[in-house]
Motif scaffolding. Structure first.
Motif, PDB file in Angstrom:
ATOM      1  N   HIS A 115      19.424 -59.851  15.417  1.00 13.46           N
ATOM      2  CA  HIS A 115      19.362 -61.269  15.028  1.00 13.46           C
ATOM      3  C   HIS A 115      18.075 -61.906  15.550  1.00 13.46           C
ATOM      4  CE1 HIS A 115      20.726 -65.611  15.210  1.00 13.46           C
ATOM      5  NE2 HIS A 115      20.949 -65.282  13.953  1.00 13.46           N
ATOM      6  N   PHE A 116      17.661 -61.497  16.744  1.00 13.03           N
ATOM      7  CA  PHE A 116      16.402 -61.996  17.296  1.00 13.03           C
ATOM      8  C   PHE A 116      15.219 -61.568  16.420  1.00 13.03           C
ATOM      9  CE2 PHE A 116      12.653 -60.805  19.817  1.00 13.03           C
ATOM     10  CZ  PHE A 116      12.271 -62.039  20.317  1.00 13.03           C
ATOM     11  N   LEU A 117      15.210 -60.295  15.981  1.00 14.11           N
ATOM     12  CA  LEU A 117      14.140 -59.821  15.113  1.00 14.11           C
ATOM     13  C   LEU A 117      14.120 -60.596  13.797  1.00 14.11           C
ATOM     14  CD1 LEU A 117      14.384 -55.936  15.571  1.00 14.11           C
ATOM     15  CD2 LEU A 117      12.731 -57.504  16.603  1.00 14.11           C
ATOM     16  N   TYR A 118      15.294 -60.933  13.295  1.00 13.74           N
ATOM     17  CA  TYR A 118      15.359 -61.701  12.055  1.00 13.74           C
ATOM     18  C   TYR A 118      14.836 -63.119  12.260  1.00 13.74           C
ATOM     19  CZ  TYR A 118      17.395 -64.633   8.430  1.00 13.74           C
ATOM     20  OH  TYR A 118      17.561 -65.561   7.448  1.00 13.74           O
ATOM     21  N   ARG A 119      15.263 -63.786  13.336  1.00 12.75           N
ATOM     22  CA  ARG A 119      14.856 -65.174  13.564  1.00 12.75           C
ATOM     23  C   ARG A 119      13.364 -65.268  13.879  1.00 12.75           C
ATOM     24  NH1 ARG A 119      15.396 -68.894  12.693  1.00 12.75           N
ATOM     25  NH2 ARG A 119      15.883 -70.320  14.379  1.00 12.75           N
TER      26      ARG A 119
ATOM     27  N   PHE B  44      17.565 -54.642   9.826  1.00 11.83           N
ATOM     28  CA  PHE B  44      18.329 -54.339  11.038  1.00 11.83           C
ATOM     29  C   PHE B  44      19.567 -55.222  11.139  1.00 11.83           C
ATOM     30  CE2 PHE B  44      14.033 -52.978  12.763  1.00 11.83           C
ATOM     31  CZ  PHE B  44      14.295 -51.632  12.577  1.00 11.83           C
ATOM     32  N   LEU B  45      19.400 -56.504  10.842  1.00 12.59           N
ATOM     33  CA  LEU B  45      20.537 -57.420  10.922  1.00 12.59           C
ATOM     34  C   LEU B  45      21.599 -57.060   9.883  1.00 12.59           C
ATOM     35  CD1 LEU B  45      21.805 -59.909  12.191  1.00 12.59           C
ATOM     36  CD2 LEU B  45      20.536 -61.322  10.574  1.00 12.59           C
ATOM     37  N   ALA B  46      21.169 -56.699   8.682  1.00 15.28           N
ATOM     38  CA  ALA B  46      22.130 -56.309   7.641  1.00 15.28           C
ATOM     39  C   ALA B  46      22.919 -55.072   8.072  1.00 15.28           C
ATOM     40  CB  ALA B  46      21.398 -56.057   6.332  1.00 15.28           C
ATOM     41  N   ASP B  47      22.227 -54.094   8.668  1.00 15.88           N
ATOM     42  CA  ASP B  47      22.925 -52.881   9.133  1.00 15.88           C
ATOM     43  C   ASP B  47      23.928 -53.203  10.233  1.00 15.88           C
ATOM     44  OD1 ASP B  47      21.521 -51.341   7.352  1.00 15.88           O
ATOM     45  OD2 ASP B  47      20.010 -50.689   8.806  1.00 15.88           O
ATOM     46  N   ARG B  48      23.549 -54.093  11.154  1.00 22.96           N
ATOM     47  CA  ARG B  48      24.464 -54.445  12.243  1.00 22.96           C
ATOM     48  C   ARG B  48      25.673 -55.222  11.701  1.00 22.96           C
ATOM     49  NH1 ARG B  48      21.136 -51.688  13.679  1.00 22.96           N
ATOM     50  NH2 ARG B  48      22.780 -50.313  12.940  1.00 22.96           N
ATOM     51  N   LEU B  49      25.466 -56.043  10.686  1.00 21.94           N
ATOM     52  CA  LEU B  49      26.602 -56.747  10.082  1.00 21.94           C
ATOM     53  C   LEU B  49      27.524 -55.766   9.369  1.00 21.94           C
ATOM     54  CD1 LEU B  49      25.122 -60.085   8.729  1.00 21.94           C
ATOM     55  CD2 LEU B  49      27.095 -59.847  10.220  1.00 21.94           C
ATOM     56  N   GLY B  50      26.933 -54.750   8.726  1.00 20.03           N
ATOM     57  CA  GLY B  50      27.768 -53.710   8.125  1.00 20.03           C
ATOM     58  C   GLY B  50      28.587 -52.978   9.176  1.00 20.03           C
ATOM     59  N   ASP B  51      27.957 -52.676  10.320  1.00 17.58           N
ATOM     60  CA  ASP B  51      28.688 -52.046  11.425  1.00 17.58           C
ATOM     61  C   ASP B  51      29.816 -52.950  11.917  1.00 17.58           C
ATOM     62  OD1 ASP B  51      26.974 -49.892  11.308  1.00 17.58           O
ATOM     63  OD2 ASP B  51      25.652 -50.646  12.894  1.00 17.58           O
TER      64      ASP B  51
ATOM     65  N   ARG C 268      17.903 -68.765   4.856  1.00 13.23           N
ATOM     66  CA  ARG C 268      18.149 -68.508   6.276  1.00 13.23           C
ATOM     67  C   ARG C 268      19.616 -68.144   6.459  1.00 13.23           C
ATOM     68  NH1 ARG C 268      17.395 -72.529  11.556  1.00 13.23           N
ATOM     69  NH2 ARG C 268      18.697 -71.260  12.951  1.00 13.23           N
ATOM     70  N   PHE C 269      19.855 -67.185   7.358  1.00 14.61           N
ATOM     71  CA  PHE C 269      21.212 -66.731   7.681  1.00 14.61           C
ATOM     72  C   PHE C 269      21.554 -67.133   9.110  1.00 14.61           C
ATOM     73  CE2 PHE C 269      23.922 -63.483   9.631  1.00 14.61           C
ATOM     74  CZ  PHE C 269      25.006 -63.485   8.770  1.00 14.61           C
ATOM     75  N   THR C 270      22.774 -67.620   9.320  1.00 17.46           N
ATOM     76  CA  THR C 270      23.216 -67.982  10.669  1.00 17.46           C
ATOM     77  C   THR C 270      24.561 -67.329  10.956  1.00 17.46           C
ATOM     78  OG1 THR C 270      24.430 -69.984  10.014  1.00 17.46           O
ATOM     79  CG2 THR C 270      22.072 -70.222  10.482  1.00 17.46           C
ATOM     80  N   VAL C 271      24.835 -67.147  12.255  1.00 22.07           N
ATOM     81  CA  VAL C 271      26.098 -66.567  12.694  1.00 22.07           C
ATOM     82  C   VAL C 271      26.953 -67.664  13.329  1.00 22.07           C
ATOM     83  CG1 VAL C 271      25.073 -64.310  13.051  1.00 22.07           C
ATOM     84  CG2 VAL C 271      25.136 -65.940  14.934  1.00 22.07           C
TER      85      VAL C 271
END
Length: 846
Positions: free
Chosen positions: A572-576, A583-590, A738-741
């Motif tokens: 998420h840091f790399l995305y922001r 990377f964020l998409a893969d972690r969300l899939g996980d 933009r994507f937020t959690v």
């Protein structure tokens, strides 16, 4: 010339044959010594050491007696085996270190990381310093030589100690501390030994800072290199396609490759490198290797390590007479001084240094009985003898230095093996460490009572089924009924437990149940390796939480399992920061898969099959467990639904994949049952098995898409519904997705407004001093700060996963000028919010 070479070749073959014969004979001795050690109630390692000393002494004596002409060749073969210190270090040491690492429970050891590091690394330096300072005035040798001896004797051998602990049922934490200490202790001692030996051989003045820098570089460099090697090994494992022989071969090869590369190419500690690689494989390998293959791997390594350790002990012990051949009466005084200083150093480390860690809250307190057991269990063994042998074989060292190290190190080894090793069982009993705790005693009694009751029912049913007499059934049941009666009249005061203790025991058992279910998922390949690794880590966190904190500890572990992982936060840091989406998409899939499988696990735990095995606990405890499982299920479902609402298509695809994989596993089980019943031939079974495996591997988990396509997001906003195609094209160029959690702060109170936000999907809220204002799909926020030029007056926090469109301040004026209808709509929203804010004398989130 040809004849000479042929004779030389024949002589060489004879020598090799004789050496192999000696090794075969020693393996026979090793095999016979195991049952003999059990009968004598000795540790097998201690008995092997005695046998090795006896063989070495007998071969030395035979060479200097009238029997020499008859048995001299055989005696010389044992006395002068072509096995030097390099053979021990390069052939045996990588195997022993890798086995100790791969069979370690890394995650449990992390709980005691502080005391283990203290006992291993700091204690090695302290022991070397105390031994060196004590012997320096008495030996007449330079201080650095005495420090070298301290490094040699700082190594501990846990084999005999762990064997005794296992036999007497000592607490698991005690065994873990001793085993963890030995893992790092050997590595630290060897690194220190190499540094000090280099100082002596080079003849330079001792340099404390230079030596410390060399020690740290070699140790940390080896750890980093080994960790990388372990990760490379794990990356190669999937290429073996679950071939257990190939997996085992890779581990053996990598143990040697990493050791040699570290020593010869990178000039860092090979022992530390192999240790680090083994710990990495132990920590992460269980998620990549099936439980069946992992069991085969650990069993194979246990066998390899048993051969290597036994041979090292016998061969090193055979050298003892040779190392002590020049011993004098003065040496006995030095050996006694060494023994006292070594044990004083150990007591200092345990009773003065370890309590500091407890005061700093770096570890749970270690009891006095544990400390005394660790002190008495500080046996020295084969590695100490090997390092002493390396000193005697170094031609750059004087005979006086070689003799000093060899005699004193060997004397300490013999004392610890023959005195400590033979009395350790008695010491453990004296300290009361061979008895179950009150919690374990109650659990044991409860398990036996239920098991014996079931045995009674089984015996009665068997008697009725086969028409056996009631007298026979009653006679068979009598021992069980007697034990149950005695247990019911047991003095309750001795094993009284509170409900909190009983619940803690039950929650530990519940966590173990969950862990076994995760391993079953791994074996069935029902989830990705990353998800399995996360699930194993979560289950172990639940176990440790329940063990240390009872109900609250278990709840904290359950909450941590639903929190975002460090890898997710980094993605998420790399995305922001850098806009990296993959990377964020893969972690969300996980996370999607982890939540789905976690919910299934909780449902299984709450089901009747899993609950049946928990009948050993009281009804009240089972009720509390069911309530906690229900709470976990609700929170997990809520976290899963938060993702499902934003990504329903991915949820449907993932669930469909899970159902298809489940059907394939049932299909495989059906074919296996038919094969085991003899209804289909092996050729047919293998063909069916291949087709199922191919179908399972042909459909990987779908890739996760964050859904940040600007075109699709704009279509979900009514605010832009009236724009024509030309206007939409201009708007798309200005807006950024933009994507937020959940719980992410989108804007902060007090900062200058730099953007306007449109919520394409999701929910957020404005946090005001007196109230909170919900925002949903289609809402806009952040416009007030830009229109008025004021700082933002409130925080806006995401409640769910949100997909936003962001309009920067620099583009806002042009956007408002080019889109009159949108401008009017935004002005109306701003006027309405101004009117709403006046009664509160505050502004809304802008």
């Amino acid at each position: 010339m040809a004849g000479y070479l042929g004779c030389r070749h024949t002589r060489l073959m004879v020598d090799i044959v004789l050496v192999l014969a000696v090794f075969a004979a020693l393996l026979v001795v090793v095999a016979v010594s195991q049952p003999l050690a059990v009968r004598l109630r000795l540790s097998p390692v201690v008995l092997l050491a005695m046998i090795g000393v006896a063989i070495g002494a007998a071969s030395t004596v035979l060479l200097h007696t009238p029997l020499s002409p008859r048995f001299g060749e055989t005696a010389r073969l044992f006395a002068d085996l072509p096995v030097g210190s390099e053979t021990f270090i390069y052939v045996f040491l990588p195997l022993l270190v890798f086995d100790a690492a791969i069979t370690s429970d890394v995650r449990r050891m992390l709980d005691d990381a502080a005391p283990i590091l203290m006992l291993a690394v700091v204690a090695t330096l302290v022991t070397s310093a105390i031994v060196g300072a004590t012997l320096w005035p008495l030996s007449g040798l330079p201080l650095v030589v005495c420090l070298l001896l301290g490094a040699v004797v700082a190594t501990t051998d846990p084999a005999a100690v762990i064997a005794v602990f296992r036999d007497v049922g000592a607490p698991a934490r005690l065994s873990r501390l001793v085993q963890g200490e030995a893992l790092l202790n050997d590595a630290a001692s060897i690194v220190l030994f190499v540094v000090l030996l280099g100082m002596i051989v080079s003849g330079r003045e001792p340099d404390i800072l230079g030596g410390a820098a060399e020690f740290v570089t070699s140790f940390i460099g080896g750890a980093v290199f080994g960790a990388l090697g372990g990760r490379i090994l794990l990356q190669l494992v999937p290429w073996t396609r679950d071939d257990r022989l190939a997996e085992a071969t890779l581990t053996v090869a990598f143990a040697y490759v990493i050791f040699i590369a570290a020593e010869r190419l990178f000039h860092v500690s090979g022992v530390v490198a192999v240790l680090s690689a083994g710990l990495v494989v132990s920590a992460f390998g269980r998620a990549r290797i099936t439980p069946e293959n992992w069991s085969f791997l650990t069993n194979l390594w246990a066998q390899i390590a048993f051969w290597a350790h036994s041979l090292v002990f016998v061969l090193a012990s055979m050298l003892v007479p040779k190392l002590l051949i020049d011993m004098e009466w003065r040496d006995l005084m030095l050996v006694a001084t060494l023994i006292v200083s070594a044990f004083l150093a150990r007591l200092l480390e345990l009773f003065l240094l370890l309590p500091v860690l407890s005061l700093l809250r770096l570890t749970q307190p270690i009891s006095t009985s544990f400390k005394l057991a660790i002190t008495w269990g500080g046996l020295r063994g084969a590695l100490t003898l090997v390092l002493a042998l390396a000193v005697t074989e170094n031609p750059l060292l004087s005979h006086e230095v070689q003799r000093f190290v060899a005699v004193l190190a060997t004397g300490l080894v013999l004392f610890t093996l023959l005195v400590n090793g033979t009395t350790l069982r008695f010491v453990i009993h004296l300290l009361g460490l061979d008895r179950l705790s009150a919690v374990d005693q109650v659990l044991r009694d409860r398990v036996l009572a239920l098991s014996y009751a079931e045995m009674g029912d089984t015996i009665r049913a068997t008697a009725r089924e086969h028409g056996l007499s009631q007298a026979a059934a009653k006679s068979a049941i009598a021992p069980y009924e007697t034990w149950i009666l005695e247990a019911s009249h047991r003095d309750a005061a001795k094993i009284a437990l509170t409900d909190r203790d009983r619940l803690a025991v039950a929650l530990v058992a519940l966590g173990n149940q969950e862990r076994m279910m995760v391993l079953d998922i791994l074996e069935q390949r029902a989830a990705s390796p990353t998800t399995v690794q996360t699930l194993l880590r979560n289950a172990e966190a639940l176990i440790e939480g329940a063990r240390s904190g009872g109900r609250l500890g278990y709840k904290r572990g359950a909450e941590a399992a639903l929190a975002f992982s460090p890898s997710f936060r980094f993605a998420h840091f790399l995305y922001r920061r850098f806009g990296i989406v993959r990377f964020l998409a893969d972690r969300l899939g996980d996370r999607f898969e982890m939540l789905l499988v976690t919910r299934l696990l909780i449902q299984q735990l709450a089901g009747p099959v899993a609950a049946r095995s928990r009948v050993i606990f009281s009804e009240r405890v089972m009720g509390l467990i069911n309530a906690m499982l229900q709470g976990r299920l609700e929170k997990t479902t809520a976290a899963l639904d938060a993702l499902r609402r934003q990504y329903p298509d991915y949820a449907a695809a993932l669930e469909a994949l899970f159902l298809r994989q489940s059907a394939l596993r049932r299909e495989m089980g059906r074919y296996q049952a038919l094969f085991e019943e003899g209804l289909i031939a092996s050729e047919v079974y293998e063909d069916l098995k291949t087709s199922v495996v191919a179908a399972r591997n042909a459909e990987p988990r779908p890739r996760f898409d964050l859904g940040l396509d600007t075109n699709r997001l704009i279509q979900g906003l009514d605010l832009f519904a009236g724009l024509d195609d030309r206007q939409l094209e201009r708007v798309k160029k200005l807006l950024r997705p933009r994507f937020t959690v959940p719980n992410e702060f989108i804007v902060h109170k007090g900062e200058r407004g730099d953007a306007v936000y449109f919520i394409a999907s999701g929910a957020a809220e404005v946090v005001l001093p007196q109230r909170r204002i919900p925002l949903g799909s289609g809402d806009i926020f952040g416009e007030m700060a830009i229109l008025t030029g004021q700082k933002r007056q409130a925080d806006v926090v995401a409640l769910t996963y949100c997909r936003l469109l962001v309009l920067r301040k620099a583009d806002f004026d042009r956007f408002m000028r080019d889109n009159r209808d949108v401008r009017f709509a935004i002005d109306r929203i701003a006027q309405a919010r101004q009117a709403m804010n006046r009664p509160d004398e505050t502004a809304v989130a802008s």
